[in-house]
Design an enzyme around this catalytic site. Structure first.
Site, PDB file in Angstrom:
ATOM      1  N   ASP A  27       1.069  -1.683  -0.014  1.00 56.02           N
ATOM      2  CA  ASP A  27       0.432  -0.328  -0.609  1.00 56.02           C
ATOM      3  C   ASP A  27       0.489   1.402   0.130  1.00 56.02           C
ATOM      4  O   ASP A  27       1.758   1.009   0.360  1.00 56.02           O
ATOM      5  CB  ASP A  27      -1.192   0.324   1.422  1.00 56.02           C
ATOM      6  N   ASP A  83      -6.719  -0.705  -4.734  1.00 53.91           N
ATOM      7  CA  ASP A  83      -7.817  -0.725  -3.673  1.00 53.91           C
ATOM      8  C   ASP A  83      -9.005  -0.101  -4.300  1.00 53.91           C
ATOM      9  O   ASP A  83     -10.575   0.156  -4.527  1.00 53.91           O
ATOM     10  CB  ASP A  83      -7.535  -0.182  -2.219  1.00 53.91           C
TER      11      ASP A  83
END
Length: 167
Positions: free
Chosen positions: A111, A129
């Site tokens: 991330d 995401d």
């Protein structure tokens, strides 16, 4: 076929950006893009969205496998009659496969997109995401359009029946 191309593009962008972050930034390193509001960082997530269910890799792999199979099946079914829904499913598919591959190969997801709203830091996320969230939002929009369309059809039928009954 175009919908699988969309999914492939999402997957490639996701994997490319994760590769750049993983190879160019140290874990925890931060690069401010817009002051403290938007920051590129290097973070690893062993859980699901927002860091929940940490360390449940096999659960995610199993669930993602079932979801991907379901999306591919439904995408093939819906692409013949619709436009928005298959696009939404393609976004979800590309994102799901991107995060799936990370979990399968590394046991964690890279991330790197971080947003701060005053003292609140939104959970760090990635391109996969983002595409999953956008895809789900489009699925909801498509569903709401169907519901609205269905109500309009019902209203037309009802008004036609009332008219015919009065004649």
């Amino acid at each position: 076929m175009v919908y699988f191309l969309i999914a492939l593009i999402v997957f490639l962008i996701d994997q490319g950006t994760k590769y750049v972050i993983a190879t160019r930034l140290e874990l925890g390193e931060q690069i401010p893009v817009i002051n403290d509001f938007f920051i590129i960082t290097s973070h690893r997530n062993r859980g699901a969205a927002f860091g929940i269910l940490q360390g449940q890799q096999w659960f995610f792999i199993l669930v993602t496998t079932v979801v991907v199979i379901g999306i591919i099946w439904y995408l093939n079914k819906a692409r013949k009659t619709r436009k928005l829904l298959p696009t939404a499913l393609a976004l979800v598919l590309g994102g799901a496969i991107g995060n799936f591959l990370d979990r399968l190969l590394n046991g964690e997801v890279v991330d790197f997109l971080m947003f701060n709203f005053g003292s609140y830091t939104f959970p760090i996320f990635n391109v996969a995401d983002s595409c999953i969230v956008i895809g789900v939002a489009l699925i909801i929009l498509d569903t709401l359009r169907d519901v609205k369309g269905g109500e309009e059809i019902t209203e037309v039928k009802e008004s036609k029946e009332v008219k015919e009954g009065n004649e």
